[in-house]
Structure formats: structure tokens, C-alpha cells
Design an enzyme around this catalytic site. Structure first.
Site, PDB file in Angstrom:
ATOM      1  N   CYS A 190       0.843  -1.195   0.000  1.00 16.69           N
ATOM      2  CA  CYS A 190       0.000   0.000   0.000  1.00 16.69           C
ATOM      3  C   CYS A 190       0.874   1.239   0.000  1.00 16.69           C
ATOM      4  O   CYS A 190       1.941   1.267   0.616  1.00 16.69           O
ATOM      5  CB  CYS A 190      -0.966   0.006   1.178  1.00 16.69           C
ATOM      6  SG  CYS A 190      -0.277   0.533   2.739  1.00 16.69           S
ATOM      7  N   GLU A 191       0.394   2.245  -0.698  1.00 19.11           N
ATOM      8  CA  GLU A 191       1.218   3.444  -0.834  1.00 19.11           C
ATOM      9  C   GLU A 191       1.165   4.337   0.403  1.00 19.11           C
ATOM     10  O   GLU A 191       1.916   5.283   0.515  1.00 19.11           O
ATOM     11  CB  GLU A 191       0.803   4.234  -2.079  1.00 19.11           C
ATOM     12  CG  GLU A 191      -0.568   4.850  -2.021  1.00 19.11           C
ATOM     13  CD  GLU A 191      -0.894   5.560  -3.337  1.00 19.11           C
ATOM     14  OE1 GLU A 191      -0.264   5.267  -4.351  1.00 19.11           O
ATOM     15  OE2 GLU A 191      -1.805   6.416  -3.307  1.00 19.11           O
ATOM     16  N   HIS A 192       0.266   4.021   1.327  1.00 18.25           N
ATOM     17  CA  HIS A 192       0.171   4.860   2.530  1.00 18.25           C
ATOM     18  C   HIS A 192       1.087   4.408   3.645  1.00 18.25           C
ATOM     19  O   HIS A 192       1.540   5.219   4.439  1.00 18.25           O
ATOM     20  CB  HIS A 192      -1.283   4.886   3.022  1.00 18.25           C
ATOM     21  CG  HIS A 192      -2.240   5.373   1.977  1.00 18.25           C
ATOM     22  ND1 HIS A 192      -3.347   4.673   1.582  1.00 18.25           N
ATOM     23  CD2 HIS A 192      -2.202   6.487   1.210  1.00 18.25           C
ATOM     24  CE1 HIS A 192      -3.972   5.347   0.625  1.00 18.25           C
ATOM     25  NE2 HIS A 192      -3.293   6.435   0.373  1.00 18.25           N
ATOM     26  N   HIS A 193       1.330   3.104   3.735  1.00 12.97           N
ATOM     27  CA  HIS A 193       2.171   2.588   4.821  1.00 12.97           C
ATOM     28  C   HIS A 193       3.304   1.703   4.314  1.00 12.97           C
ATOM     29  O   HIS A 193       4.091   1.203   5.101  1.00 12.97           O
ATOM     30  CB  HIS A 193       1.324   1.757   5.800  1.00 12.97           C
ATOM     31  CG  HIS A 193       0.135   2.493   6.341  1.00 12.97           C
ATOM     32  ND1 HIS A 193      -1.101   2.461   5.730  1.00 12.97           N
ATOM     33  CD2 HIS A 193       0.011   3.305   7.420  1.00 12.97           C
ATOM     34  CE1 HIS A 193      -1.948   3.228   6.416  1.00 12.97           C
ATOM     35  NE2 HIS A 193      -1.298   3.747   7.438  1.00 12.97           N
ATOM     36  N   GLN A 196      -5.629  -0.374  -3.661  1.00 10.83           N
ATOM     37  CA  GLN A 196      -6.281  -1.506  -4.322  1.00 10.83           C
ATOM     38  C   GLN A 196      -7.199  -1.028  -5.450  1.00 10.83           C
ATOM     39  O   GLN A 196      -7.322  -1.679  -6.493  1.00 10.83           O
ATOM     40  CB  GLN A 196      -7.066  -2.323  -3.282  1.00 10.83           C
ATOM     41  CG  GLN A 196      -7.647  -3.597  -3.883  1.00 10.83           C
ATOM     42  CD  GLN A 196      -8.272  -4.493  -2.842  1.00 10.83           C
ATOM     43  OE1 GLN A 196      -7.769  -4.598  -1.727  1.00 10.83           O
ATOM     44  NE2 GLN A 196      -9.367  -5.145  -3.196  1.00 10.83           N
ATOM     45  N   HIS A 219      -5.110  -6.091   3.706  1.00  6.47           N
ATOM     46  CA  HIS A 219      -4.115  -5.023   3.818  1.00  6.47           C
ATOM     47  C   HIS A 219      -3.490  -5.129   5.196  1.00  6.47           C
ATOM     48  O   HIS A 219      -4.182  -4.977   6.200  1.00  6.47           O
ATOM     49  CB  HIS A 219      -4.798  -3.662   3.663  1.00  6.47           C
ATOM     50  CG  HIS A 219      -5.309  -3.423   2.279  1.00  6.47           C
ATOM     51  ND1 HIS A 219      -4.903  -2.373   1.515  1.00  6.47           N
ATOM     52  CD2 HIS A 219      -6.176  -4.134   1.524  1.00  6.47           C
ATOM     53  CE1 HIS A 219      -5.511  -2.423   0.337  1.00  6.47           C
ATOM     54  NE2 HIS A 219      -6.293  -3.488   0.319  1.00  6.47           N
ATOM     55  N   CYS A 230      -1.676  -3.159   6.693  1.00  8.22           N
ATOM     56  CA  CYS A 230      -1.747  -1.914   7.471  1.00  8.22           C
ATOM     57  C   CYS A 230      -3.021  -1.876   8.299  1.00  8.22           C
ATOM     58  O   CYS A 230      -3.144  -1.108   9.243  1.00  8.22           O
ATOM     59  CB  CYS A 230      -1.641  -0.687   6.568  1.00  8.22           C
ATOM     60  SG  CYS A 230      -2.904  -0.595   5.301  1.00  8.22           S
TER      61      CYS A 230
HETATM   62 ZN   LIG Z   1      -1.913   1.172   4.160  1.00  7.49          ZN
END
Ligand SMILES: [Zn+2]
Length: 203
Positions: free
Chosen positions: A93-96, A134, A162, A164
């Protein structure tokens, strides 16, 4: 060629970072979490981590179109959907930068040409080996197949966990996320869409 104008992933404007500099960054993170990067067991860790990163994110070096360029037209008039089920996905995931683990189902309805079955899985692979959401992963796979093969329709479903969410934050272990993207006949004709959904939900 730009595949998805909403995404900045296809424009390669990053400056080159040396292995040495990347290893140094990992070393800093090891210190940041309270460890000693010079401890025997951790000495080679930065090197191993960046080697793993090159594999996790190899999708930036690959062009998904190339896998769809070789097609076959000798299929005796086959004109129904082709579904590839349970293509395993390991993305981040690009956030975490946490793992996204799951499966993709990809279907298309050929107009005049078909593509080797493994090639659909290759397209999934290229886009999953990048930092993703996703939702974007789902649409990128579908739009690429639509654009390159020009079939009568494309359907893509991703069902993934995910990490995260499962191993940090709200820690909901068994949560999975399902995304769908339909194009052409799968979007316009619910009988196609319903048959597709029935096939992918059959064990
Ligand atoms: Zn994430």
C-alpha cells in the site's frame, strides 16, 4: 505511452538513488526503531532489505503492454468470456508501504484475438509490484487489457488483505477488501457481469 492519466506512476521523473544511499536510509531506520545497525545480525540487513525492495517494486521497470502484444487469432470463433481466477497478488500500500496480500480475477471477452493465459497474470504482476491502492491497481489492470487487446469487455476483481489494517491500526485480522472494475460488455450487459460473478465465486 501513458496508460492511466490519473496516475503519476507511469511518468518516470525520479532521480537515480545509489544502492549505497538507499542502504544508508535503511540503516537510519534501524537506528530510529532503537536498534544497533552495527550489531552482528543486522550488519547485512540494509543490503538485504534494498534487494528485497527491488523485487517488491520491480513493476516500475516493466512495461505491462509488452505482455499483451503477442496474440492468437486462431481460436475457431471462440467469443465467450475467458476468466483467469485466483491470480495471487503481493503488493504494497502506498500509505504505509505495508503488504497487500490477496487474489485477482481477470476476465475478458475476445473480439478477434486472444492472449496467452499467463500474460493476464503478468499484467497483474507488473502493476502489483508498485506502491498501490487496491482501487487503482484494479482499474490499471482493466484499462491496460482494454486498451491493448481491445476486447468486447474486461472485468477485474481483487480480494485482498491489507496488513496496514490487519497488523496495525485498527487490527482487524480477518478483514478483506473487494474491488471490481468493469468495462465494455461487463459494464453494459448485466448478464455477462452476473455470469462472471457466479464463476469467480464458485470454488
Ligand atoms: Zn496502508
Amino acid at each position: 505511452m501513458k496508460l492511466d492519466k490519473d496516475s503519476d506512476q507511469t511518468t518516470n521523473k525520479k532521480e537515480h538513488v545509489s544502492d549505497e544511499k538507499a542502504e544508508q536510509a535503511i540503516k537510519t531506520i534501524i537506528q530510529y526503531i532503537g536498534e544497533d545497525p552495527n550489531r552482528e545480525g543486522l550488519k547485512s540487513t540494509p543490503k538485504r532489505v534494498i534487494k528485497a525492495f527491488r523485487e517488491y517494486f520491480k513493476g516500475y521497470q516493466l512495461d505491462p503492454n509488452q505482455y499483451l502484444s503477442k496474440t492468437f487469432s486462431d481460436v475457431e470463433g471462440y467469443d465467450d468470456m475467458v476468466i483467469e481466477k485466483n491470480i495471487s497478488i503481493q503488493s504494497h500500500c502506498e500509505h504505509h508501504m505495508a503488504p497487500i496480500i490477496g487474489v485477482a480475477h481477470v476476465a475478458y471477452i475476445p473480439s478477434d484475438k486472444v492472449v496467452g493465459l499467463s500474460k493476464l497474470a503478468r499484467v497483474v504482476e507488473v502493476f502489483s509490484k508498485r506502491l498501490q491502492t487496491q482501487e487503482r491497481l484494479t482499474t490499471q489492470i482493466a484499462k491496460t487489457i482494454m486498451e491493448v487487446l481491445n476486447p468486447r469487455g474486461v472485468a477485474v476483481t481483487i480480494d485482498a488483505e491489507h496488513q496496514c489494517m490487519t497488523s496495525r491500526g485498527v487490527k482487524k485480522e480477518n478483514t478483506s477488501t473487494i474491488t471490481n472494475y468493469f468495462l465494455g460488455a461487463f459494464k453494459d450487459d448485466l448478464s455477462f457481469q452476473n455470469r462472471y460473478l457466479r464463476y469467480i465465486n464458485k470454488d
